[in-house]
Design a protein around this motif. Structure first.
Motif, mmCIF file in Angstrom:
data_model
loop_
_atom_site.group_PDB
_atom_site.id
_atom_site.type_symbol
_atom_site.label_atom_id
_atom_site.label_comp_id
_atom_site.label_asym_id
_atom_site.label_seq_id
_atom_site.Cartn_x
_atom_site.Cartn_y
_atom_site.Cartn_z
ATOM 1 N N MET A 1 0.839 -1.200 0.000
ATOM 2 C CA MET A 1 0.000 0.000 0.000
ATOM 3 C C MET A 1 0.868 1.241 0.000
ATOM 4 N N HIS A 2 1.980 1.156 0.680
ATOM 5 C CA HIS A 2 2.954 2.245 0.656
ATOM 6 C C HIS A 2 3.411 2.447 -0.793
ATOM 7 N N ILE A 24 -4.687 -0.341 10.978
ATOM 8 C CA ILE A 24 -3.970 0.939 10.911
ATOM 9 C C ILE A 24 -3.150 1.102 9.618
ATOM 10 N N ALA A 25 -2.734 -0.019 9.019
ATOM 11 C CA ALA A 25 -1.880 0.052 7.825
ATOM 12 C C ALA A 25 -2.538 0.797 6.669
ATOM 13 N N SER A 26 -3.885 0.766 6.587
ATOM 14 C CA SER A 26 -4.570 1.450 5.485
ATOM 15 C C SER A 26 -4.204 2.932 5.482
ATOM 16 N N ALA A 27 -4.325 3.556 6.639
ATOM 17 C CA ALA A 27 -4.055 5.000 6.744
ATOM 18 C C ALA A 27 -2.561 5.290 6.765
ATOM 19 N N PRO A 67 -10.531 3.459 -0.333
ATOM 20 C CA PRO A 67 -11.559 2.660 0.348
ATOM 21 C C PRO A 67 -10.991 1.312 0.799
ATOM 22 N N VAL A 68 -11.539 0.781 1.880
ATOM 23 C CA VAL A 68 -11.098 -0.522 2.408
ATOM 24 C C VAL A 68 -12.294 -1.478 2.345
ATOM 25 N N HIS A 69 -12.137 -2.591 1.660
ATOM 26 C CA HIS A 69 -13.223 -3.584 1.568
ATOM 27 C C HIS A 69 -13.170 -4.428 2.841
ATOM 28 N N PHE A 118 -1.183 -10.873 1.834
ATOM 29 C CA PHE A 118 -1.154 -12.335 1.942
ATOM 30 C C PHE A 118 -0.627 -12.778 3.307
ATOM 31 N N TYR A 119 -0.876 -11.955 4.317
ATOM 32 C CA TYR A 119 -0.572 -12.299 5.705
ATOM 33 C C TYR A 119 -1.308 -13.616 6.041
ATOM 34 N N PRO A 120 -0.751 -14.440 6.971
ATOM 35 C CA PRO A 120 -1.316 -15.783 7.193
ATOM 36 C C PRO A 120 -2.814 -15.872 7.470
ATOM 37 N N THR A 121 -3.403 -14.862 8.084
ATOM 38 C CA THR A 121 -4.842 -14.962 8.394
ATOM 39 C C THR A 121 -5.729 -14.642 7.191
ATOM 40 N N LYS A 122 -5.158 -14.156 6.112
ATOM 41 C CA LYS A 122 -5.971 -13.690 4.986
ATOM 42 C C LYS A 122 -6.577 -14.870 4.209
ATOM 43 N N ASN A 123 -7.529 -14.561 3.302
ATOM 44 C CA ASN A 123 -8.242 -15.651 2.605
ATOM 45 C C ASN A 123 -7.290 -16.539 1.822
ATOM 46 N N TYR A 243 -12.416 -6.704 15.760
ATOM 47 C CA TYR A 243 -11.767 -5.948 14.679
ATOM 48 C C TYR A 243 -12.624 -4.720 14.442
ATOM 49 N N TYR A 244 -12.328 -3.566 14.943
ATOM 50 C CA TYR A 244 -11.127 -3.170 15.634
ATOM 51 C C TYR A 244 -11.555 -2.446 16.901
ATOM 52 N N PRO A 245 -10.873 -2.661 18.027
ATOM 53 C CA PRO A 245 -11.329 -2.071 19.294
ATOM 54 C C PRO A 245 -11.144 -0.555 19.353
HETATM 55 C C1 LIG Z 1 -7.425 -3.849 5.794
HETATM 56 C C2 LIG Z 1 -5.949 -4.146 5.876
HETATM 57 N N1 LIG Z 1 -5.094 -3.301 5.291
HETATM 58 C C3 LIG Z 1 -3.774 -3.532 5.324
HETATM 59 C C4 LIG Z 1 -3.242 -4.647 5.950
HETATM 60 C C5 LIG Z 1 -1.765 -4.807 5.976
HETATM 61 O O1 LIG Z 1 -1.338 -5.928 5.352
HETATM 62 P P1 LIG Z 1 0.086 -6.599 5.747
HETATM 63 O O2 LIG Z 1 -0.094 -7.185 7.104
HETATM 64 O O3 LIG Z 1 0.288 -7.612 4.679
HETATM 65 O O4 LIG Z 1 1.074 -5.487 5.723
HETATM 66 C C6 LIG Z 1 -4.093 -5.550 6.558
HETATM 67 C C7 LIG Z 1 -3.673 -6.787 7.241
HETATM 68 O O5 LIG Z 1 -2.748 -7.064 7.830
HETATM 69 C C8 LIG Z 1 -5.485 -5.294 6.529
HETATM 70 O O6 LIG Z 1 -6.348 -6.123 7.131
#
Ligand SMILES: Cc1ncc(COP(=O)(O)O)c(C=O)c1O
Length: 297
Positions: A1-2, A24-27, A67-69, A118-123, A243-245
Motif C-alpha cells: 500500500m505504501h 492501521i496500515a490502510s491509513a 476505500p477498504v473492503h 497475503f498475511y497468514p490470516t488472509k483468505n 476488529y477493531y477495538p
Molecule cells: C485492511 C488491511 N489493510 C492492510 C493490511 C496490511 O497488510 P500486511 O499485514 O500484509 O502489511 C491488513 C492486514 O494485515 C489489513 O487487514
C-alpha cells in the motif's frame, strides 16, 4: 500500500481520504508517503466508508480516495468511482481482506489500484507479503521501480526506492493458494450463511445486494454487553476477536499526530462488533457449537 500511494505520485502536502474503521496500515500508507490521511465516517450497516460523506472531505489537496473492503465486503465502488472521476482523484483499493470479492460481477482491486495482503490470516496467504493490481502502465512501472531500489536496470537508480520484493518461494506458495481461493471463499460463504440463518439476538453481517462478500471475517454487532458475550463464548472454547477495538483516528499514534476527529459511527462500531470463527476448515459440529454459544447467552 505504501508502494501504491507512492506510485500514484502522492507525497507531502497531499491528502488521501480513507476510513477510520480498519487496520492501521490502510491509513499509514498515506503517512509513509508524507501525505495526510483524512477520515470519513462509515456506513453503520456495512462498516465500510460511507460514500455520502466523501465529497465533504475533498479539499484542493486531495489526491486519492482509499476505500477498504473491510471483512471481505466490497465498498460501494460505483459511487466511489463516480466521485473520483468527477474530482480527478486516484482510487487505491485496500483489498487486503477481500480476495475474490465482486461488485456487479467485477472483482475488487480492478476498479482502481488494488492492494492485497497475503498475511497468514488472509483468505489466501504467502506467509507474508502482498501484491498490487493495476491496469495503469505508469503506475505499474513506478511500482516496479519503488519495490526494487528504484532501479530499472541493475545498479542504475532512477529514483529512491525500497526493497519491497516478494521472494520466489512466497510467490510459489501464493500460486498454489490462488488455485484454492474459490473453494476457500465458497466455504467461508457457506459458513456465513449457516450462521446468519441461526444466530439470534445479534445483528448479522449484511452482504450488499449485487456484491459477493468473501467473509474474511464474520462480524456480528452486539449493541448490548458485547464483552460479556465474548467471555461467555471463550468459556465454551469459542475464540472471538474484536476488529477493531480502537478506530485509527483514536489510536495513540494518531492522537500524537494531532487527530481530533469525532467519527461517531466508527466509534460506536468499535464498541459493538465481535468477529466469530468463519474459516474454511470449520465443521458442521463446530458451527453448531458457535450457534449454541451465541444463542445461549
Ligand atoms: C485492511 C488491511 N489493510 C492492510 C493490511 C496490511 O497488510 P500486511 O499485514 O500484509 O502489511 C491488513 C492486514 O494485515 C489489513 O487487514
Amino acid at each position: 500500500m505504501h508502494t501504491a500511494v507512492l506510485a500514484h505520485g502522492i507525497g507531502p502536502g497531499d491528502e488521501v481520504i480513507t476510513t477510520p474503521f480498519t487496520f492501521i496500515a490502510s491509513a499509514n500508507a498515506a503517512i509513509f508517503a508524507g501525505a495526510k490521511p483524512v477520515f470519513v465516517d462509515i456506513d453503520e450497516r456495512t462498516y465500510n466508508m460511507d460514500p455520502g460523506r466523501i465529497e465533504a472531505a475533498i479539499s484542493p489537496r486531495t489526491k486519492a480516495i482509499l476505500p477498504v473492503h473491510l471483512f471481505g465486503n466490497p465498498c460501494a465502488m460505483e459511487a466511489i468511482m463516480d466521485i473520483a472521476t468527477e474530482h480527478g482523484l486516484a482510487v487505491i483499493e485496500d483489498a487486503c481482506q477481500a480476495h475474490g470479492a465482486t461488485v456487479g460481477g467485477r472483482r475488487v482491486g480492478s476498479f482502481g489500484t488494488g492492494c492485497f495482503s497475503f498475511y497468514p490470516t488472509k483468505n489466501i496467504t504467502t506467509a507474508e507479503g502482498g501484491i498490487i493490481t493495476t491496469n495503469d502502465d505508469q503506475v505499474a512501472d513506478r511500482a516496479r521501480l519503488i519495490r526494487s531500489h528504484g532501479q530499472r536496470e541493475r545498479y542504475y537508480h532512477e529514483m529512491i526506492g525500497y526493497n519491497f520484493r516478494m521472494t520466489e518461494i512466497q510467490a510459489a506458495i501464493g500460486l498454489v493458494q490462488l488455485g484454492k481461493l474459490e473453494q476457500f471463499n465458497a466455504a467461508r460463504r457457506a459458513h456465513a450463511e449457516y450462521l446468519t440463518a441461526r444466530l439470534k439476538g445479534v445483528v448479522a453481517p449484511i452482504a450488499t445486494p449485487g456484491c459477493e462478500h468473501v467473509y474474511h471475517q464474520y462480524t456480528i454487532r452486539v449493541p448490548d454487553r458485547r464483552d460479556a458475550l465474548a467471555d461467555h463464548l471463550r468459556e465454551q472454547g469459542i475464540g472471538t476477536m474484536i476488529y477493531y477495538p480502537v478506530p485509527v483516528h483514536k489510536q495513540v499514534a494518531y492522537q500524537r499526530l494531532g487527530y481530533e476527529d469525532h467519527l461517531p459511527v466508527a466509534e460506536r462500531a468499535s464498541r459493538e462488533v465481535l468477529s466469530l470463527p468463519v474459516h474454511p476448515a470449520l465443521t458442521r459440529e463446530e458451527l453448531d457449537h458457535i450457534v449454541e454459544g451465541v444463542n445461549s447467552r
